[in-house]
Structures are given as structure tokens and as C-alpha cells.
Design a protein around this motif. Structure first.
Motif, PDB file in Angstrom:
ATOM      1  N   ILE A 367      -1.787  86.823  11.680  1.00  0.00           N
ATOM      2  CA  ILE A 367      -1.534  86.651  12.931  1.00  0.00           C
ATOM      3  C   ILE A 367      -2.500  87.248  13.825  1.00  0.00           C
ATOM      4  O   ILE A 367      -2.558  88.278  14.263  1.00  0.00           O
ATOM      5  N   PRO A 373       3.467  82.547  20.091  1.00  0.00           N
ATOM      6  CA  PRO A 373       3.724  81.225  19.981  1.00  0.00           C
ATOM      7  C   PRO A 373       4.712  80.875  20.823  1.00  0.00           C
ATOM      8  O   PRO A 373       5.735  81.460  21.038  1.00  0.00           O
ATOM      9  N   ILE A 379       3.014  79.536  13.475  1.00  0.00           N
ATOM     10  CA  ILE A 379       1.621  79.934  13.365  1.00  0.00           C
ATOM     11  C   ILE A 379       1.745  80.073  11.500  1.00  0.00           C
ATOM     12  O   ILE A 379       2.172  80.827  11.135  1.00  0.00           O
ATOM     13  N   SER A 384       2.465  84.404   8.042  1.00  0.00           N
ATOM     14  CA  SER A 384       2.991  83.365   9.252  1.00  0.00           C
ATOM     15  C   SER A 384       4.010  84.053  10.066  1.00  0.00           C
ATOM     16  O   SER A 384       4.709  85.067   9.831  1.00  0.00           O
ATOM     17  N   HIS A 386       7.092  82.064  13.096  1.00  0.00           N
ATOM     18  CA  HIS A 386       7.844  81.491  14.056  1.00  0.00           C
ATOM     19  C   HIS A 386       8.867  81.960  14.672  1.00  0.00           C
ATOM     20  O   HIS A 386       9.571  82.841  14.312  1.00  0.00           O
TER      21      HIS A 386
END
Ligand code: GTR
Length: 411
Positions: A367, A373, A379, A384, A386
């Protein structure tokens, strides 16, 4: 929630970003003695162990000694489960020590036409029979939290709760993508209550001991231990690729999957779904659930030493991004939900961001940005993240993203 709202600590819960205290983010790449870490070698030799030991002795608690599987039994097997899509197995692991025995059952669904399947391994909250309508899945006789809407009374699981949690387990999607699913009822490893006479703890006490020492394991570490021992079994099962096991967990069980992934490098990937306080979220932000609140409501989850930091987060020499960093360079997925402010989505996001510098040592991306986001715009990288719309839960959206990420970074 009525009783909760009575607690003075809870009434002080902060949901205002402007009231997050300013604090220094402990540097994952600076040793406690102030030495800067610049290489993978130094990270693995010096810094990773010292951080690991801090979390072990002061947060989750150490496991007093190794206890391996005594025996395992395939209780049941069917090559035509899930409309012929899957092989189902129910495997009981048995552990013995101090004249006591602990048993827990792994429910496995494996894609049928796969020689050795990668698997997602995660605990469930109310028994293996709740994750599917499949009538052949055994109902656990272990202690369970009562739950009116699932018909759970007297801490006993019954047929009424069968299939009640299918919404959280995208079994068909997982199978169609070529993965297996392995799940265990967490209450079989350690009942989720403030009682240390039961569960795995009781097998590992020294004479006359009936409570873990201040630096010894709470329930989260006990559940993590159960995941690690499941991997021992996977190594013996020819249908499973034990080098491709992804630790998954939601909420308290997300805290558990993180600690399991840290303790055992055999986990090829780790997923934290809405794990919040004591999981992926940064403690020093004091947003949503805080250490004092979690240690008060769930005194058995962490080790007793962790109480030192109740309303005293400033004194912590570490924060949870450093826990995430201990998973590097293995793939890690941190997920939040928009309506789950209790778990501090921004704190979970920042944690993944600050852990990323350790991934950089290994030339992996994570990240990179500090800007969160938008909802439902994940992402995807080795690390990762979200944040999806909706509440504290596990949804098909979450699973679709975990599968995409696993395809790209684990498989
Ligand atoms: C809550 C707890 C959270 C989270 C959650 C869960 O009550 O405050 O930290 O673990 O339970 O596991 O569902």
C-alpha cells in the motif's frame, strides 16, 4: 448492546478523526536500540525476532511448549459433495497431554479435479455445520455462545443453526477458482469465554497451574495454535498443497489469522477481514475500540501483560503495522467495511501502508499511498487493501477479491 452502552469507557469511544491523538509511528526498520535496518538479512536476524518477541510476550502471549498431533482420524469422506463439485472430508485431530485430550474437527471441501489443492483455512464462529446446508456436516458438541437468531441456547449447537452462516462462506466460488476450503469451529480449540480450565490451555499447564502466566497465551494465541496444527495435518494429506495455505479470519478470528501467519511461515498468505483492535488496526489512534475496552470485555483474548497499555497506548513501543510487517514478504490482504467504524478502517489501512516498507526490503509492493481508496475500489499488490460498503461481516465481494489476489500473488 444495552449493557455495553453503560460502560463509561465505551461512552468515550472516539469516532472523530480530528480527535485522533498525534503520535509517532514506531519505525518497523529501527531496532529498539535505535539501529536502522537496511537489509533483509538484518531484518530477519535482528529486527524481526525482537518485534516478534515483543508481540509474543506482551500482546498475544507465548505458547508454553510444543504439542504435536497425537493422531488424526478421517471421520467421514465423500467424493461427490457440492453437487459433485467437491470432495468433502471431516478430519479429527487429537492432542494429548497432562492426562487430557483435546479434539477438533477440520471440515474440508476440495475441488474435485485438482491433484493438490491450495486452501483457504479459517475458523467459523458457530460450528462447521453453519457454513453450509450440507446435511452431512457434523454438529459440534463443544461449548458455544448463545445466539437467539441461530437458535443456540444453553451453549449448545443444534440442527437449528445448520446453514445459518452460508452468507459468509463463498464455498462454490472458492471451489470454482480451484481452491479448497478448510474450516474449524474455534470453540473446539478454546471456548470463547474467560475460563482457562478448558480448551487447549489446560493441556499445557505445569503442575498446579490453572491460569496462563502474564506472558503466556490468551485465547487468540490458542486459536492461532490450532491453525498451525491444521497445517501439520495438511502436510500429510495428499489432496492438499500445504505450501499454498492461506490463513483467513474475520474479526476476532482475523486477529487470530494474523497471529497464526506471523507465528508460522508455512502460511503462504494471510487475510484479515475486519480484524480491528488488536488485529490490523493501529492501537495508538484510539479510534473506535480501544485496548482498555477490548481487554475489559474480553479479558481472555490477549495475555495479561497487554493490560499494561490500557488507556496507556503511548507507552507501547510497537503498533499493529509492525505485526503486519512480520508477515513480509508473504502476501497479505487487509480488508475493512465502511460501516464498521468500531474496527477503525483508516487505522487498518494505515497499518497496511506502514507495513509496506518492510515488503520493499524484499522488492515487493504494498500500500504505497497514504490516501485511502474509495469504497469498493480495492488496491491489489502483495499487500492488498479494500474498504467495501456495508457492515462488519464477510461478503461475496470480500471473497471475490481474496480469490483475485490469491490468484495473482499466492497461487
Ligand atoms: C467485538 C469486538 C471486536 C471484534 C468482534 C468480533 O465485540 O469488540 O474486537 O473482535 O467482537 O469478533 O466479532
Amino acid at each position: 448492546f444495552f449493557i455495553l452502552s453503560m460502560s463509561p469507557l465505551l461512552s468515550q469511544t472516539n469516532y472523530d478523526e480530528s480527535k485522533v491523538p498525534s503520535f509517532e509511528v514506531p519505525d518497523p526498520l529501527m531496532t529498539f536500540k535505535g539501529k536502522k535496518i537496511k537489509t533483509v538479512k538484518k531484518w530477519e536476524k535482528t529486527r524481526r525476532p525482537e518485534l516478534f518477541h515483543f508481540f509474543e510476550n506482551n500482546v498475544y502471549g507465548k505458547i508454553p511448549k510444543t504439542l504435536k498431533i497425537d493422531s488424526y482420524t478421517i471421520l467421514e469422506q465423500d467424493d461427490n459433495a457440492f453437487n459433485g463439485k467437491a470432495k468433502r472430508k471431516q478430519v479429527e485431530l487429537s492432542f494429548k497431554n497432562n492426562g487430557k485430550t483435546l479434539r477438533y474437527t477440520i471440515l474440508l471441501y476440495l475441488p474435485k479435479n485438482k491433484v493438490k489443492a491450495p486452501v483457504f483455512l479459517g475458523y467459523n464462529f458457530y460450528g462447521n455445520h453453519t457454513i453450509t446446508e450440507d446435511k452431512a456436516v457434523f454438529i459440534s458438541s463443544a461449548w458455544a455462545n448463545n445466539n437467539e437468531s441461530f437458535g443456540i441456547e444453553n451453549n449448545t449447537l443444534t440442527e437449528v443453526s445448520r446453514g445459518k452462516r452460508t452468507n459468509r462462506w463463498a464455498v462454490e466460488k472458492i471451489l470454482d477458482a480451484g481452491y479448497g476450503l478448510a474450516t474449524i469451529y474455534y470453540g473446539e480449540v478454546d471456548p470463547d469465554k474467560n475460563d482457562f480450565t478448558d480448551g487447549i490451555h489446560s493441556l499445557l499447564y505445569q503442575q498446579d497451574q490453572n491460569h496462563p502466566k502474564p506472558d503466556e497465551w490468551g485465547s487468540i494465541a490458542a486459536w492461532s495454535w490450532g491453525m498451525v496444527r491444521a497445517v501439520d495435518y495438511f502436510e500429510k494429506d495428499p489432496d492438499i498443497d500445504a505450501s499454498k495455505v492461506i490463513a483467513f479470519g474475520h474479526s476476532r478470528l482475523g486477529k487470530t489469522s494474523l497471529w497464526a501467519g506471523v507465528m508460522d511461515k508455512r502460511f503462504a498468505g494471510v487475510i484479515s477481514n475486519d480484524s480491528g483492535c488488536g488485529g490490523a488496526a493501529m492501537s495508538k489512534r484510539k479510534f473506535g475500540e480501544t485496548l482498555a475496552v477490548i481487554n475489559d470485555r474480553f479479558p481472555h483474548w490477549f495475555c495479561d501483560n497487554f493490560n499494561e497499555y490500557n488507556e496507556n497506548e503511548e507507552a507501547l513501543p510497537v503498533d499493529q503495522h509492525q505485526l503486519l510487517a512480520l508477515i513480509a514478504p508473504r502476501p497479505l490482504y487487509v480488508a475493512s467495511a465502511q460501516e464498521d467504524q468500531w474496527a477503525d478502517p483508516r487505522g487498518e489501512f494505515l497499518s497496511a501502508h506502514y507495513a509496506t516498507q518492510v515488503y520493499h526490503l524484499y522488492d515487493k509492493e504494498g500500500i504505497e499511498t497514504m490516501e485511502m481508496p474509495k469504497v469498493n475500489e480495492p488496491i491489489h499488490n502483495t499487500v492488498s487493501y479494500h474498504i467495501r460498503t456495508g457492515k462488519h461481516d464477510v461478503t461475496d465481494y470480500d471473497w471475490e477479491n481474496y480469490i483475485k489476489w490469491a490468484n495473482a500473488y499466492v497461487k
